[in-house]
Design a protein around this motif. Structure first.
Motif: not given
Length: 763
Positions: A78-84, A94-96, A116-128
């Motif tokens: 148990l704890g806080d994680y990031t899933v990518s 990625a999402r918390s 062509n331009k790389e990006s990382v889409a971080v979910s705008g939804s709050p931590e699950a």
């Protein structure tokens, strides 16, 4: 009214017959994460790499999606994680996520096509947050403990009382939801202790805790039977360290200090963490008068954790812990007050004469806990956890006391837990066995120095055992509904032999789009009794004080609860309403004017209330607040049907001595410039039940009380930090409780101020 603190003390020569293949992974620290990965047309993405990374350590786990785009992480602490998620031709996403023990959050990733331009889409939804559990849960992190005023001190319980509704400290004991009987779990394995409120401090040093999960009722069958609270400790493991050590030093008023040294590190397969600590203060436990008299305490301890990942499917975990503490028992130095003198205020019977007492209490605790965690595949998990626990509490009086009492208790437990978890598409099944063998060594004695009687001594060696089987299943017929059903048959043998079958049913309904989760639960619990016995001279002493001894039976609880969790833009509000009907409610009472305390059972108790917690996201990237509120009524009634007793309760239900109707904790943390921070906690209590209405306080409840705690700190680079902590800043004093445990009545603690220094270095 029953007085609030039983501690039988005794030194025990260790015996330990262990074993039983046993466990229960999911009274465990483990949960799982499921998910599905889609492309913009909602088609599954196969062979996408999914990475789960801990926010508090270097722990990383990776899996690939299957042909349906699905992935599963099983056996995650148990704890806080990031899933990518990473896949060719798509942007990384990625999402918390927060994992609670036994929870199974489901994540959905919709990948966007890479340009062509790389990006990382971080979910705008709050931590699950978990939406599949009927259990109200509070998760407290290592950083919360470090920053909360006073929470990191060795014998502090602020990591519980500041964050958990209905949790408060009175007459030297922690109470949660109106009861004393709570369970400590380490690494997901229960630490057995059948003695009621037998130790004054927490089971573990808060500085060794990575996460503390507190569950309040509505447990599945796998979580045991301690109705009022389960404290599930995820210890520091070394995965958060790279050959790093830390020195903690503190100094403050009342000549207090809390010092520690810990170190740890890890490789890809192995992690270790070890710590030692020592503490002392002239202000130990709550005093019977505003003045602090004869109240010093001191202690030391150690903790160790070893984790070895033998291969991708087998993990070995070893936990060891040791604590030794000594408490002077404070006394009332005023000969003519309500405790010491027979005056009109106490019906001309001295309530608890302590004028000449110079008592002391020695406590010790040792734990060895081994776990083998075997992952058959992404869906099947086995945990086997043998353990040994020794707990002792020795109460001794000065030989010059009018009644010089001795009460020693040592309890040794050997046993274990075994559980099998099957994480299926619509089911999360837990099956397991929990068992232990217990042997106590008890010494009771009293010497009378006031001419009223002769000395006596009694030694007892009771033994007992407990075996429990559990089966529990979470069934998810649709994505927004989780149904839980389980059963826990238990057999106890000791002074009595008892059987109990505890069915439990729950439901969690998640409303799509708004993501509100409604919960409902109904269940039964059985709590085994202490092994306390009375014979020979002890019975004669009890009879001389108009007492009798009735064998103790286990407590049986019926609980129903309803609740709702409401997330909104990173805010999480949780509310619940509960009622617990109790037969054989565990409490405790002293014999006459002595310090001999024995457990008792009250034939009936009813505890009901509603609770609210609120936690904010990071506000303006700087601040965060938390709130915990409880409105609760704790009442008992009927005959005293177990233990040593000389009283009966009034007809009907009446407030128990720890009944407090309203309890509120409001805390906050703000990040300041120059790597500084400030944290605060405001505590309000409406007042506990009053044993002497009108003398000197009118009404059936003692006065309401409010205290303010504050901490400020600063990091000086990566290796050094300093903080200033102040508890009860305004020094507001109040008689908190006028029931009787160690030293008599209880006042809240005066202002405490201390400075803490932390130095971290690599080796």
């Amino acid at each position: 009214m029953p007085t609030g603190g039983f501690i039988i003390r005794t030194k025990f020569a260790a015996t330990a017959a262990l074993v039983l293949t046993s466990i229960a992974a999911f009274a465990s620290i483990f949960g799982s994460v499921r998910g599905i990965v889609h492309d913009p047309q909602h088609r599954p993405v196969e062979n996408a790499m999914v990475m789960l990374r801990s926010k508090t350590s270097d722990q990383i786990v990776t899996v690939n999606t299957d042909a349906r785009g699905e992935f599963t992480f099983n056996g995650i602490a148990l704890g806080d994680y990031t899933v990518s998620v990473v896949a060719p031709n798509f942007n990384q996403s990625a999402r918390s996520v927060q994992i609670n023990s036994g929870s199974q959050p489901v994540l959905h990733f919709s990948l966007s096509v890479a340009t062509n331009k790389e990006s990382v889409a971080v979910s705008g939804s709050p931590e699950a947050i978990p939406v599949d559990s009927a259990t109200p849960t509070t998760l407290v992190s290592r950083l919360d403990i470090e920053h909360t005023p006073g929470a990191a001190r060795t014998n502090s319980l602020a990591m519980i009382t500041d964050y958990v509704p209905g949790a408060y400290f009175t007459h030297d004991q922690l109470h949660v939801r109106g009861g004393h009987q709570t369970s400590w779990l380490i690494d997901g394995v229960p630490v057995p202790n059948t003695n009621i409120a037998s130790n004054l401090g927490p089971q573990f040093d808060p500085k060794d805790v990575d996460y503390l999960e507190v569950d309040r009722g509505s447990y599945g069958a796998e979580f045991g039977d301690r109705t009022y609270g389960v404290f599930n400790v995820v210890p520091r493991t070394g995965f958060e360290r790279n050959n790093q050590a830390e020195v903690v030093l503190s100094a403050g008023n009342f000549y207090q200090t809390n010092d520690a040294f810990n170190f740890g590190s890890h490789t890809q397969r192995f992690a270790y963490y070890a710590s030692v600590n020592a503490n002392r203060s002239n202000l130990g436990i709550q005093t019977p008068v505003p003045q602090v008299v004869h109240d010093a305490d001191n202690g030391y301890g150690g903790f160790g954790s070893l984790i070895l990942n033998v291969d991708p499917t087998n993990q070995l975990r070893l936990i060891t812990s040791l604590r030794k503490d000594y408490y002077q028992i404070p006394y009332d130095p005023f000969p003519k007050d309500i405790e010491n003198a027979p005056i009109a205020a106490n019906n001309f019977v001295a309530q608890y004469p302590s004028l000449d007492l110079r008592d002391g209490d020695h406590e010790s605790d040792a734990i060895v806990n081994f776990s083998w965690v075997h992952t058959f595949n992404a869906k099947l998990l086995l945990t086997v956890s043998p353990f040994f626990h020794h707990n002792a509490a020795d109460y001794d009086s000065s030989l010059s006391d009018p009644v010089a009492t001795t009460e020693h208790r040592g309890s040794s437990y050997g046993g274990g837990q075994v559980s099998f978890a099957a994480n299926l598409p619509k089911n999360n099944l837990q099956v397991g066995i929990y068992s232990f063998y217990q042997q106590d060594n008890e010494i009771f004695g009293a010497a009378f120095n006031n001419g009223s009687g002769s000395a006596f001594s009694d030694t007892e060696h009771p033994t007992g055992s407990l075996e429990a089987f559990f089966i529990d299943d979470k069934f998810k017929p649709v994505s927004w509904l989780t149904l839980t059903a389980g059963m826990r048959p238990t057999h106890f043998s000791g002074g009595v032999s008892e059987n109990a079958i505890s069915p439990r049913f729950g439901a969690a309904l998640n409303v799509p789009h708004i993501n509100w989760t409604f919960r409902a639960f109904y269940g039964h619990y059985y709590q085994a009794p202490p092994l306390i016995t009375a014979a020979g001279p002890l019975i004669e002493f009890a009879n001389a004080n108009n007492l009798g001894f009735i064998p103790l039976h286990g407590e049986r609880d019926e609980e129903h609860q309803f609740g709702v969790t409401i997330p909104y833009r990173g805010w999480v509000l949780d509310a619940d309403s509960f009622r617990t009907n109790v037969a054989n409610f565990f409490d405790h009472n002293n014999i006459g004017e002595s310090n001999l305390f024995f457990p008792i059972t009250i034939s009936q108790a009813v505890i009901r209330g509603w609770e609210l917690t609120l936690r904010s996201p990071r506000i303006a990237h700087r601040g965060q607040i938390h709130l915990a509120y409880s409105n609760q009524i704790a009442e008992g009634g009927g005959a005293i049907n177990g233990g040593l007793t000389d009283f009966s309760l009034p007809a009907g239900l009446s407030p128990l001595d720890h009944d407090q109707r309203n309890t509120l904790n409001l805390g906050g943390h703000i990040t300041l410039p120059w790597r500084a921070y400030a944290c605060t906690n405001v505590y309000y209590g409406s007042g506990f039940s009053n044993a002497f209405p009108g003398q000197p306080y009118p009404g059936n409840y003692l006065p309401q009380h409010t205290t303010l705690d504050l901490s400020v700190g600063k990091d000086f680079g990566e290796g050094f930090s300093a903080s200033l902590n102040a508890m009860n800043v305004a020094n507001r004093r109040i008689e908190l409780d006028n029931s009787v445990t160690f030293g008599g009545f209880h006042w809240n603690n005066p202002r405490e101020i201390y400075v803490e220094l932390r130095y971290r270095f690599h080796y």
